[in-house]
Design a protein around this motif. Structure first.
Motif: not given
Length: 385
Positions: A130, A133, A151
């Motif tokens: 995460k 991202e 996402t």
């Protein structure tokens, strides 16, 4: 050669038996204190569980600290990005960029405490992915650009921050790095600074230089450049006039901290509970300084020998000692450790050395001058002085 700077890293650590109100007030007071001593930076963490690390919003602490100070730079150490929508974080950081007139540093990481992630239903195993991202779009967001990005856990559609940055092209960005190479890989790919939160832990120390090499390799592959001035190493320290005094200062607080830290730290950073005197364990393993300014100098030189050039040493705020002894520890660091690395006293010490080596000869010349003056007076007046 990068000039070594000095800062404070405030997780914070406040014993669950003490007033959280006083603890938070003292976190702000200590930043005022170290700014007066010449510290260049102060960083505030983000945590939401375990009871000890009581700052839920580093941005709130920075806003308050900024109004109490005028020079020291203030960092988020770090914002746990998987817990937030990146647009909301970028908006808060840019607001602080304006409120501090360019003194904010944006530190981000995956989130250290698994209990934080569990409470809000975030898969602990997904935290690093995460963060990766978010890293893809954080620079354009903080630069005031429009971003569309989707996402599994957030969606941005033509998103842009309310404010454009005060600091151009954007506030400085740093990423947390502990033991694994993931922080270095991310820093290298995007040209971020690195915040090495486990620099003196055995596993963290062993990979210090290797993680920096990984970051440099990634930077080269992606057209970035790693700046050693933006490499920061965190070190737990308590300093007193003597080693005996330092250990006496921390005896009670260190034992309590060890009970907490060994429960919450990642596996590679544990091993103090039930293993004898924690001060002996920490000092003998090179994990902390509990001693004199000379011991702090030795620790930093050890890190320089392992890592090479880096920009900032961050004194970990741990509250092992009582309030007055804690403030004295920072003062001793500023009086003796900071000038050692800055070379502040080089000319003064050379002047004193010249005095020591030449005073007898010069005193002889001064005596001859005085004798000549007396003789001239006698010749002129016929009287002895």
């Amino acid at each position: 050669m990068t000039a070594l700077q000095h800062g404070l890293f405030i997780a914070p650590y406040h014993d669950v038996t003490e007033s959280p109100t006083i603890g938070l007030r003292r976190d702000l007071e200590i930043v005022e204190h170290v700014e007066k001593l010449g510290f260049a930076e102060a960083w505030f963490g983000e945590h939401h569980s375990t009871g000890w690390e009581t700052i839920g919003s580093p941005e709130l602490m920075i806003a308050a600290a900024a109004e109490r100070t005028s020079r020291i730079r203030l960092g988020t150490g770090v914002v746990s990005m998987p817990y937030h929508n990146p647009l909301m974080v970028a908006n808060r950081i840019l607001q602080l960029d304006h409120m501090t007139m360019g003194r904010v540093i944006f530190g981000m990481g995956p989130g250290l405490l698994p209990t934080d992630a569990e409470m809000i239903g975030v898969d602990i195993k997904s935290l690093r992915s995460k963060l990766e991202e978010v890293a893809q779009i954080i620079v354009p967001l903080l630069s005031g650009e429009e971003v569309t990005h989707e996402t599994s856990w957030y969606r941005l559609h033509k998103a842009r921050t309310h404010l454009r940055p005060y600091t151009l092209p954007h506030p400085e960005i740093a990423v947390a790095s502990a033991i694994t190479p993931s922080g270095g890989m991310l820093a290298g790919r995007y040209g971020f600074g690195m915040l090495c939160v486990a620099a003196t832990e055995t596993a963290g120390f062993d990979v210090l230089d290797e993680n920096w090499k990984i970051a440099q390799q990634m930077a080269e592959e992606h057209g970035q450049r790693m700046d050693p001035a933006k490499l920061r190493l965190v070190v737990p320290m308590h300093i007193a006039a003597t080693r005996e005094q330092a250990r006496k200062d921390v005896a009670q607080g260190l034992a309590r901290w060890v009970e907490y830290f060994d429960r919450v730290a990642p596996a590679g950073m544990r091993g103090m509970s039930g293993a004898g005197d924690p001060a002996d364990l920490l000092v003998n393993a090179g994990r902390a300084v509990i001693g004199t300014p000379e011991d702090a100098i030795t620790m930093i030189e050890r890190l320089q020998a392992k890592q090479g050039e880096f920009g900032v040493i961050l004194f970990q705020a741990h509250n092992w000692a009582e309030w007055e002894e804690t403030k004295k520890s920072y003062e001793l660091y500023a009086r003796f450790v900071m000038p050692h690395f800055a070379g502040t006293n080089r000319n003064r010490q050379a002047s004193y050395a010249a005095l020591e080596s030449n005073i007898d000869r010069l005193e002889g010349e001064r005596t001859k001058g005085a004798e000549a003056a007396f003789k001239a007076w006698e010749e002129k007046t016929g009287r002895k002085a």
